[in-house]
Motif scaffolding. Structure first.
Motif, short mmCIF file in Angstrom:
data_model
loop_
_atom_site.label_atom_id
_atom_site.label_comp_id
_atom_site.label_asym_id
_atom_site.label_seq_id
_atom_site.Cartn_x
_atom_site.Cartn_y
_atom_site.Cartn_z
N ILE A 170 -88.25 8.04 35.25
CA ILE A 170 -89.00 9.43 35.19
C ILE A 170 -88.14 10.23 34.25
N ASP A 171 -88.78 11.09 33.34
CA ASP A 171 -88.08 11.82 32.52
C ASP A 171 -88.66 13.31 32.90
N VAL A 172 -87.62 14.18 33.22
CA VAL A 172 -87.98 15.60 33.47
C VAL A 172 -87.36 16.38 32.38
N PHE A 173 -88.25 17.28 31.85
CA PHE A 173 -87.61 17.83 30.74
C PHE A 173 -87.49 19.48 30.88
N VAL A 174 -86.37 20.01 30.93
CA VAL A 174 -86.05 21.21 31.10
C VAL A 174 -86.48 21.96 29.83
N VAL A 175 -87.32 22.92 29.67
CA VAL A 175 -87.55 23.63 28.46
C VAL A 175 -86.82 24.73 28.25
N PHE A 176 -86.12 25.04 27.27
CA PHE A 176 -85.38 26.34 27.20
C PHE A 176 -85.94 27.06 26.02
N ASP A 177 -85.80 28.07 26.24
CA ASP A 177 -86.19 29.09 24.94
C ASP A 177 -85.19 29.07 23.72
N VAL A 178 -85.85 29.02 22.51
CA VAL A 178 -85.07 28.63 21.17
C VAL A 178 -84.15 29.55 20.98
N SER A 179 -84.08 30.80 21.80
CA SER A 179 -82.92 31.67 21.52
C SER A 179 -81.52 31.32 21.99
N VAL A 180 -81.98 30.29 22.96
CA VAL A 180 -80.47 29.73 23.86
C VAL A 180 -79.85 28.92 22.80
N SER A 181 -78.45 28.96 22.79
CA SER A 181 -77.44 28.18 21.88
C SER A 181 -77.47 26.72 22.29
N GLU A 182 -77.31 25.90 21.40
CA GLU A 182 -77.17 24.46 21.73
C GLU A 182 -76.07 24.39 22.79
N ALA A 183 -74.69 25.14 22.72
CA ALA A 183 -73.94 24.70 23.48
C ALA A 183 -74.18 25.09 25.16
N ARG A 184 -75.01 26.30 25.06
CA ARG A 184 -75.42 26.81 26.41
C ARG A 184 -76.65 26.00 27.04
N LEU A 185 -77.20 25.41 26.34
CA LEU A 185 -78.44 24.30 26.55
C LEU A 185 -77.78 23.32 27.19
N GLU A 186 -76.84 22.79 26.36
CA GLU A 186 -76.08 21.75 27.05
C GLU A 186 -75.50 21.63 28.57
N SER A 187 -74.67 23.02 28.31
CA SER A 187 -74.04 23.23 29.60
C SER A 187 -74.89 23.47 30.92
N GLU A 188 -75.83 24.37 30.40
CA GLU A 188 -76.70 24.89 31.42
C GLU A 188 -77.62 23.78 32.12
N SER A 189 -77.97 22.91 31.09
CA SER A 189 -79.06 21.70 31.45
C SER A 189 -78.15 20.62 32.39
N ARG A 190 -76.87 20.83 32.24
CA ARG A 190 -75.79 19.79 32.84
C ARG A 190 -75.94 20.29 34.20
N ARG A 191 -75.65 21.73 34.56
CA ARG A 191 -75.51 22.21 35.76
C ARG A 191 -76.73 21.93 36.50
#
Lengths: 445, 445
Positions: free
Chosen positions: A62-83
């Motif tokens: 099952i894939d659950v996508f967490v959809v980030f705003d394009v303004s978010v940096s890649e680094a933050r996307l990675e760390s926040e989605s991990r959390r």
């Protein structure tokens, strides 16, 4: 192709499987949804992948996508989605996995759940590799009829059973999405099989922006610049084409193919094995394949006829990945002598240099009938194992083995001529190289 | 090139040798003259060859040409010249030899005498191969100064000592006449050596009617359509060029070169030997060389790397000629397996045929990354001796061995891997193939 109708029933999930998958999906989405609520730079969480498109097989993730705003940096996307992944799945023993981005995986009542970050981009403005997925889901939800979804399931199972499923480097074969595209484009599995059985070099499935480099191209309907067949080896394209001819002739091999390694080929195979530091699968598989190609070239230069070569990475849970490089050789020994060709004797300066250089080290120097000088040389290595050991120790830097693997090789490696049929793990790792794919190539009617 | 002056003295016949040669020549001419007197269709007998041109070396033959009227048929020329030869030389144990025509040979006080028929043609209207000779004699008598004659002698001895003398098929090297042309054209041996050391591919010595096929061309001044280098192998042209560079650098190797067969190369050589029925040397040498080339090709197809190949015919007086074919191999064994490449998998009909044909007999069939099918095959022969024995027995008709030799082969042959250094006769027969021509190729200064 009457087999397809029967196959649809065989591969369709049972009512119990549907209920279990639905419950796991609902729980996963709810858990992630709770975790993201109130975060303004996250547009939401949604189900994607084969489950969302209704093309899943029992056992699918099952894939659950967490959809980030394009303004978010890649680094933050990675760390926040991990959390978010860890927090939402904390009751289900989450861990990190790596595709192009890291993501979090967990298991809810036997169903694997992936919590994957992506950007909420507009079509075509892709920022991360996962951004297209939501458009794939949307597109296939419209394009596939219920019968086509069943057909996709049959095609996936057919490819799975024949070693042709999976676009990752370990497989270089067809993704689930490619299966959906094939069925959606042709309208049915039967039509897709017929078309593939008659494919010609250069055929393009779908519409492309320009000519494609693959023997067959499968264009992504969501992105006409993207050829899904780029991830597929030309050999696997060939195996699909030939498998489709077999299916058209009445075969429907849905059970896993059993590889039957040939004893003579096992004896004629030389292997190199070593342990590697853990790293993302695409990285290590790429390095291993590149190492195998480089060493195959060294063997060829050394007078060994390399019939096939390949790489395998086994990733046992908790243990270091083990890399196996394998070379199926015409012979594990090479001729003692080889002939080096020198300059034309009319080229006085170079001819003198060649004669001088070879006067001592060569047992035989002469002028050939093509006017060029020749000298016999003694090969440095007359066994493939000796050549490989030398390439991996004394000459590692010049061996062509990628820098990323050299430290692993330096820590120790084993080179062996001949593979014992009783060595199950090793035979399993190299079985593709030493078995005939009888289903695609058996010439059955 | 101070060596040349000293060499002239070394190769010039002594006064005693001159007297002996003159006496033999005078007697031979008188004997033949007596035999032809009164025959109206014979214009006369005359001395030819190196003796007549004053370019002879001690030990050279005396040629007596019997000049027939052009009205005489070839058959009559042959039979009548034979009778004349035998009758004139009856006191000197005459026998027949074969060049393009049969001729009679005898020995007068240690000097071999050839009684050779020719037609008294006008220049350019050649009817038999010997007809040009009288024009060569006439031309060189005018063209060569006494010092040039000495230079020709040096060049002949230089070539003799280095295996480069003789235009017959056994040698494929330079005729005595070619030596005369080289010196006459350049004006001196020194100038000829300088020019040859700097030769470029395509150079033409003399004037030709058009472009020539040999790496260097040496045109017959008596017949601008005739390239004397056509009888010379390209390898021997190369050896002359490189030898001239050595001479220019101060070397003057007038003593016979001793071949030093390499022990490793002897071990890596496979020989085929058989006895043949007697026939003219050009015939049997041609057949033997052609057989060696054909069998080298068979070995190559069978997976053996043939570094060099050659043929030798020994013609011991009174015994049958013995043919030796020799193959210097990278290894006397070949890999057990080879890969056959089949059709592109897109070519459905041929791909199915290939898969079907190989399904049983091949241990491994697959689709290559170039989209073509491949199949591993077991080589029929893994030793060169087995392959050659098979080619010369079961497959003789398809072996490429010329029809003229097959009966001889059928009567029995021996195939052996490795040549023992102690087998003097065999080593002598193949020594060219397994020795470095150090004088031309040693890179000395």
């Amino acid at each position: 192709m009457r087999g397809i109708r029967a196959a649809r029933a065989r591969v369709a999930p049972t009512a119990a499987e549907r209920r279990a998958k639905e419950s796991a999906a609902a729980e996963a989405l709810a858990l992630v949804g709770r975790e993201i609520s109130g975060r303004e730079h996250i547009a939401g969480a949604e189900l994607g992948g084969s489950y969302a498109k209704g093309t899943w097989l029992a056992g699918a993730d099952i894939d659950v996508f967490v959809v980030f705003d394009v303004s978010v940096s890649e680094a933050r996307l990675e760390s926040e989605s991990r959390r978010i992944g860890f927090a939402s799945m904390r009751a289900h023993r989450p861990y990190v996995r790596y595709a192009s981005h890291p993501y979090v995986e967990a298991e809810i009542r036997g169903t694997r759940v992936n919590v994957v970050p992506c950007y909420g981009v507009r079509r075509g403005e892709w920022r991360s590799a996962a951004d297209r997925s939501r458009f794939h889901t949307e597109h296939m939800s419209r394009a596939l009829t219920p019968q086509m979804r069943d057909d996709v399931r049959v095609l996936k199972r057919l490819l799975q059973s024949n070693g042709l499923y999976g676009a990752e480097l370990a497989r270089e074969a067809f993704s689930g999405y490619a299966c959906e595209v094939l069925v959606a484009h042709h309208g049915s599995l039967e039509a897709a099989v017929r078309a593939l059985a008659r494919a010609r070099r250069g055929d393009v499935i779908g519409s492309a922006d320009g000519p494609q480099s693959t023997p067959l191209a499968i264009m992504d309907p969501v992105d006409p610049a993207r050829n899904l067949a780029l991830a597929v080896s030309p050999a696997n394209i060939g195996r699909l084409v030939m498998l489709c001819r077999a299916v058209e002739s009445g075969s429907m091999p849905l059970s896993p193919a059993r590889a039957r390694p040939d004893a003579g080929m096992l004896r004629s195979t030389v292997t190199v094995r070593f342990f590697a530091r853990a790293r993302p699968p695409e990285t290590i598989w790429g390095q291993a394949k590149s190492a195998a190609s480089a060493l195959a070239a060294r063997l060829g230069e050394g007078g060994f006829g390399v019939m096939r070569h390949g790489a395998h990475v086994s990733e046992p849970a908790g243990a270091r990945p083990r890399v196996t490089l394998a070379f199926v050789l015409e012979s594990t020994s090479a001729p003692r002598w080889s002939v080096g060709t020198g300059p034309d004797h009319f080229d006085a300066a170079n001819a003198a240099r060649f004669a001088e250089a070879n006067a001592r080290r060569s047992p035989l120097v002469w002028v050939g009938q093509d006017s060029r000088l020749r000298a016999v040389r003694r090969r440095e290595h007359v066994t493939a194992t000796a050549l490989l050991r030398d390439a991996l120790s004394r000459r590692l830097a010049a061996s062509g083995v990628p820098a990323g693997l050299r430290r692993d090789v330096r820590a120790g490696f084993a080179v062996r001529a001949g593979v014992r049929a009783s060595d199950r793990l090793l035979v399993g790792a190299i079985s593709d190289l030493v078995s005939t794919d009888a289903r695609a190539l058996g010439g059955r009617r």
